[in-house]
Scaffold this motif. Sequence first.
Motif, PDB file in Angstrom:
ATOM      1  N   THR A  40      -4.732  -1.632   7.864  1.00 19.35           N
ATOM      2  CA  THR A  40      -3.647  -1.252   7.988  1.00 19.35           C
ATOM      3  C   THR A  40      -2.888  -0.202   6.854  1.00 19.35           C
ATOM      4  OG1 THR A  40      -2.146  -2.896   7.227  1.00 19.35           O
ATOM      5  CG2 THR A  40      -2.760  -2.849   9.559  1.00 19.35           C
ATOM      6  N   LEU A  41      -4.006  -0.113   5.918  1.00 20.95           N
ATOM      7  CA  LEU A  41      -3.743   0.832   4.544  1.00 20.95           C
ATOM      8  C   LEU A  41      -3.312   2.295   5.033  1.00 20.95           C
ATOM      9  CD1 LEU A  41      -3.829   1.638   1.730  1.00 20.95           C
ATOM     10  CD2 LEU A  41      -5.986   1.840   1.956  1.00 20.95           C
ATOM     11  N   ALA A  42      -4.074   2.899   5.934  1.00 19.02           N
ATOM     12  CA  ALA A  42      -3.570   4.015   5.921  1.00 19.02           C
ATOM     13  C   ALA A  42      -2.285   4.434   6.817  1.00 19.02           C
ATOM     14  CB  ALA A  42      -4.576   4.950   6.956  1.00 19.02           C
ATOM     15  N   ALA A  43      -2.193   3.533   7.839  1.00 20.71           N
ATOM     16  CA  ALA A  43      -0.788   3.591   8.451  1.00 20.71           C
ATOM     17  C   ALA A  43       0.257   3.246   7.706  1.00 20.71           C
ATOM     18  CB  ALA A  43      -0.903   2.582   9.784  1.00 20.71           C
ATOM     19  N   THR A  44       0.183   2.308   6.766  1.00 22.60           N
ATOM     20  CA  THR A  44       1.268   1.825   5.801  1.00 22.60           C
ATOM     21  C   THR A  44       1.729   2.888   4.914  1.00 22.60           C
ATOM     22  OG1 THR A  44       0.586  -0.577   5.686  1.00 22.60           O
ATOM     23  CG2 THR A  44       2.216   0.112   4.162  1.00 22.60           C
ATOM     24  N   PHE A  45       0.615   3.591   4.175  1.00 18.06           N
ATOM     25  CA  PHE A  45       0.767   4.925   3.323  1.00 18.06           C
ATOM     26  C   PHE A  45       1.583   5.970   4.208  1.00 18.06           C
ATOM     27  CE2 PHE A  45      -0.448   8.539   1.383  1.00 18.06           C
ATOM     28  CZ  PHE A  45      -0.427   8.341   0.160  1.00 18.06           C
ATOM     29  N   ALA A  46       1.419   6.192   5.412  1.00 15.68           N
ATOM     30  CA  ALA A  46       1.849   7.099   6.277  1.00 15.68           C
ATOM     31  C   ALA A  46       3.298   6.909   6.557  1.00 15.68           C
ATOM     32  CB  ALA A  46       0.909   7.515   7.311  1.00 15.68           C
ATOM     33  N   SER A  47       3.707   5.512   6.654  1.00 19.21           N
ATOM     34  CA  SER A  47       5.046   5.185   6.819  1.00 19.21           C
ATOM     35  C   SER A  47       5.993   5.416   5.805  1.00 19.21           C
ATOM     36  CB  SER A  47       4.987   3.827   7.341  1.00 19.21           C
ATOM     37  OG  SER A  47       4.653   2.832   6.392  1.00 19.21           O
ATOM     38  N   CYS A  48       5.391   5.688   4.513  1.00 19.34           N
ATOM     39  CA  CYS A  48       6.367   5.911   3.278  1.00 19.34           C
ATOM     40  C   CYS A  48       7.112   7.277   3.596  1.00 19.34           C
ATOM     41  CB  CYS A  48       5.620   5.855   2.059  1.00 19.34           C
ATOM     42  SG  CYS A  48       5.066   3.891   1.750  1.00 19.34           S
ATOM     43  N   PRO A  49       8.393   7.332   3.122  1.00 14.84           N
ATOM     44  CA  PRO A  49       8.784   8.496   3.022  1.00 14.84           C
ATOM     45  C   PRO A  49       8.852   9.389   1.651  1.00 14.84           C
ATOM     46  CG  PRO A  49      10.597   7.080   2.558  1.00 14.84           C
ATOM     47  CD  PRO A  49       9.171   6.292   2.677  1.00 14.84           C
ATOM     48  N   VAL A  50       8.995  10.772   1.520  1.00 10.08           N
ATOM     49  CA  VAL A  50       8.636  11.359   0.495  1.00 10.08           C
ATOM     50  C   VAL A  50       9.927  11.046  -0.855  1.00 10.08           C
ATOM     51  CG1 VAL A  50       7.323  13.253   1.469  1.00 10.08           C
ATOM     52  CG2 VAL A  50       9.969  13.448   0.986  1.00 10.08           C
ATOM     53  N   SER A  51      10.879  10.379  -0.490  1.00 11.89           N
ATOM     54  CA  SER A  51      11.999  10.174  -1.301  1.00 11.89           C
ATOM     55  C   SER A  51      11.876   9.358  -2.527  1.00 11.89           C
ATOM     56  CB  SER A  51      13.356   9.503  -0.359  1.00 11.89           C
ATOM     57  OG  SER A  51      13.012   8.228  -0.162  1.00 11.89           O
ATOM     58  N   GLY A  59       7.713  -0.879  -5.931  1.00 10.75           N
ATOM     59  CA  GLY A  59       7.884  -2.331  -5.487  1.00 10.75           C
ATOM     60  C   GLY A  59       7.538  -2.517  -3.986  1.00 10.75           C
ATOM     61  N   LEU A  60       8.549  -1.680  -3.455  1.00  9.28           N
ATOM     62  CA  LEU A  60       8.637  -1.751  -1.972  1.00  9.28           C
ATOM     63  C   LEU A  60       7.099  -1.255  -1.485  1.00  9.28           C
ATOM     64  CD1 LEU A  60      11.953  -0.214  -0.860  1.00  9.28           C
ATOM     65  CD2 LEU A  60      11.022  -2.484  -0.322  1.00  9.28           C
ATOM     66  N   GLY A  61       6.467  -0.359  -1.741  1.00 13.52           N
ATOM     67  CA  GLY A  61       5.107  -0.109  -1.449  1.00 13.52           C
ATOM     68  C   GLY A  61       4.092  -1.219  -1.573  1.00 13.52           C
ATOM     69  N   ILE A  62       4.329  -1.675  -2.899  1.00 14.47           N
ATOM     70  CA  ILE A  62       3.067  -2.960  -3.062  1.00 14.47           C
ATOM     71  C   ILE A  62       3.393  -3.734  -2.141  1.00 14.47           C
ATOM     72  CG2 ILE A  62       2.865  -4.744  -5.081  1.00 14.47           C
ATOM     73  CD1 ILE A  62       3.458  -2.634  -6.947  1.00 14.47           C
ATOM     74  N   SER A  63       4.508  -4.439  -1.847  1.00 11.47           N
ATOM     75  CA  SER A  63       4.920  -5.272  -0.806  1.00 11.47           C
ATOM     76  C   SER A  63       4.700  -4.866   0.354  1.00 11.47           C
ATOM     77  CB  SER A  63       6.497  -5.898  -0.945  1.00 11.47           C
ATOM     78  OG  SER A  63       6.794  -6.582  -2.284  1.00 11.47           O
ATOM     79  N   ALA A  64       4.809  -3.788   0.894  1.00  6.90           N
ATOM     80  CA  ALA A  64       4.524  -3.386   2.361  1.00  6.90           C
ATOM     81  C   ALA A  64       2.999  -3.354   2.541  1.00  6.90           C
ATOM     82  CB  ALA A  64       4.935  -1.879   2.447  1.00  6.90           C
ATOM     83  N   VAL A  74       1.662   1.609  -2.386  1.00  6.57           N
ATOM     84  CA  VAL A  74       1.077   0.935  -1.465  1.00  6.57           C
ATOM     85  C   VAL A  74      -0.476   0.961  -1.946  1.00  6.57           C
ATOM     86  CG1 VAL A  74      -0.066   1.589   0.813  1.00  6.57           C
ATOM     87  CG2 VAL A  74       2.370   1.666   0.520  1.00  6.57           C
ATOM     88  N   VAL A  75      -0.908   2.159  -2.802  1.00  9.50           N
ATOM     89  CA  VAL A  75      -2.085   2.335  -3.340  1.00  9.50           C
ATOM     90  C   VAL A  75      -2.257   1.218  -4.435  1.00  9.50           C
ATOM     91  CG1 VAL A  75      -3.850   3.670  -4.578  1.00  9.50           C
ATOM     92  CG2 VAL A  75      -2.349   4.853  -2.668  1.00  9.50           C
ATOM     93  N   PHE A  99      -5.390  -1.621  -4.579  1.00  9.41           N
ATOM     94  CA  PHE A  99      -6.377  -1.622  -5.513  1.00  9.41           C
ATOM     95  C   PHE A  99      -6.151  -3.527  -5.964  1.00  9.41           C
ATOM     96  CE2 PHE A  99      -6.767   2.740  -6.862  1.00  9.41           C
ATOM     97  CZ  PHE A  99      -7.766   3.046  -5.936  1.00  9.41           C
ATOM     98  N   LEU A 100      -4.963  -3.756  -6.142  1.00  6.87           N
ATOM     99  CA  LEU A 100      -4.892  -4.983  -6.405  1.00  6.87           C
ATOM    100  C   LEU A 100      -5.489  -6.037  -5.693  1.00  6.87           C
ATOM    101  CD1 LEU A 100      -1.136  -5.037  -7.717  1.00  6.87           C
ATOM    102  CD2 LEU A 100      -3.350  -5.431  -9.209  1.00  6.87           C
ATOM    103  N   ASP A 101      -5.373  -5.829  -4.111  1.00  3.54           N
ATOM    104  CA  ASP A 101      -5.837  -6.676  -3.475  1.00  3.54           C
ATOM    105  C   ASP A 101      -7.451  -6.631  -3.498  1.00  3.54           C
ATOM    106  OD1 ASP A 101      -6.399  -8.267  -0.861  1.00  3.54           O
ATOM    107  OD2 ASP A 101      -6.264  -6.456   0.423  1.00  3.54           O
ATOM    108  N   LEU A 102      -8.323  -5.665  -3.725  1.00  5.70           N
ATOM    109  CA  LEU A 102      -9.564  -5.699  -3.865  1.00  5.70           C
ATOM    110  C   LEU A 102     -10.042  -6.277  -5.043  1.00  5.70           C
ATOM    111  CD1 LEU A 102     -10.553  -1.795  -2.978  1.00  5.70           C
ATOM    112  CD2 LEU A 102     -10.440  -3.795  -1.487  1.00  5.70           C
ATOM    113  N   SER A 103      -9.240  -5.945  -6.157  1.00  6.10           N
ATOM    114  CA  SER A 103      -9.475  -6.788  -7.442  1.00  6.10           C
ATOM    115  C   SER A 103      -9.245  -8.084  -7.171  1.00  6.10           C
ATOM    116  CB  SER A 103      -8.399  -6.295  -8.493  1.00  6.10           C
ATOM    117  OG  SER A 103      -8.761  -7.012  -9.605  1.00  6.10           O
TER     118      SER A 103
END
Length: 466
Positions: free
Chosen positions: A126-137, A115-120, A146-147, A151-155
């Motif tokens: 800024t897709l690549a930067a937002t994705f890279a800002s996520c931690p692995v936890s 949920g956080l990734g979707i909202s971020a 984020v992904v 996709f929801l944005d494109l759709s």
Amino acid sequence: MMLSPHRRFLRGIVVCAMALAGACAPAASSARPAPAEAATRLEPREWTPQSPAAEIAAWASQGCRRAAEGKAVCIERALVSLLGQAGVSKSMEVLDTLAVMDDEVRGDAHPLAHGLGISAYRGPATLAATFASCPVSQMSGCYHGVVQGYFLDLSGQGRSIGTAELDGLCEPHRGQQFIFFQCGHGMGHGLMAVHGNHLPSALQACDLASNQFIRESCYGGAFMENVVNFTHPHHTAGGHAQTQGGGHAPADVHAAHGGADASADAHAAHGGADAHAGHGGGQVMAHGEWKPLDRDDPLYPCNVVDAKYGDSCYAMQTSAVMFFNGGDVAATARTCDGAPEAFRTRCFMSLGRDVNSYSGQDHARSIEMCGRASAAAEAQGVLWCMRGLVETFLNQSADPRDGIRFCGAVPGDDVKQDCYRVVGDFTHSLGQGPEERARHCAAADPRFLAACRRGAGLDPQASGSE
């Protein structure tokens, strides 16, 4: 022998043990019920990236303790509210802190990270930067979200998602294999959302990716979302959008397919196992009616999809089986024993992942529960279940030290040797250099140092730094 790159990353979903919730219910009492306590609410606060995570977590925990909308909804909204003030990394740090403090949050931590990734996600630029800002936890749930948001944005804009979009999405992360996998896995989640949770359509969309590793990673995300859509629909992309009060809503292009609203009992209307004949016996059509799971057929949908999807499907299947059988490990092991030989190991590893969830991530209890598979697969079921367990512990934290600690506790030399080999292989998948891989393996039981080093791609006979 080292695993193939994709097999290193067949990780499963942590499904909450909803069927066991009744065991935690308080005993009946003749005493008069206490008056209902007044609802709590989150007090407005300003936070920054420098704010202590523990302080923010205490604010969220206290404010959501008796929230009128429910604790889980309140926690998710609190975490999302942090994004604009403190950023993705801090919001995830707070989630990690809450997961340590609160068992209920811990059980929902992976989907909350989704949920956080979707909202971020804010836009393609800024897709690549937002994705890279996520931690692995939290099993990398932020990456997946984020992904999904992309996709929801494109759709939502009416744009098609084809080979160019799929190939371009993960290319910036190709140099880090662990992150590259998480990107492909997130594709599967996102494609399920834009295809209305119609699994065959999502799988065929995964096939548009040029890179085989990404395609197979995508399959796993799609099968995972198929299970979540049925068992915990509030944790799908649409469920998160509703909780957060709008945002990225999935296109309901396959509403007629039944989707998450179909209850287990409603599947009977499809004719049970016999209805599978309409799917073509291993060749699933992209369009037409689709039921996600089948209470009466524990191997469905793995036994009707094309064989190329089989490994990814069985890597998720025990989450469905245990949802229907109330967490019965021995019965689930018997189900895995009945899977096709090519996928049997993967099914037992899926069981190990789910045992972790049903045990509350307790090592000793997880080991005992995997022991219930001892009668299955000519006694190999325990070894494979333990393999799934250690992979889950490693994937949750992306820290080989967690795997080393677990391997020290497992019984049996064969199981220990396999366990340490998996840890070594995981250090390799993280992209660590030879010296770092050797350092992690040096903490292994000396009797199994060679197994760890072999998995890590190092000379098994050497023992010092590289």
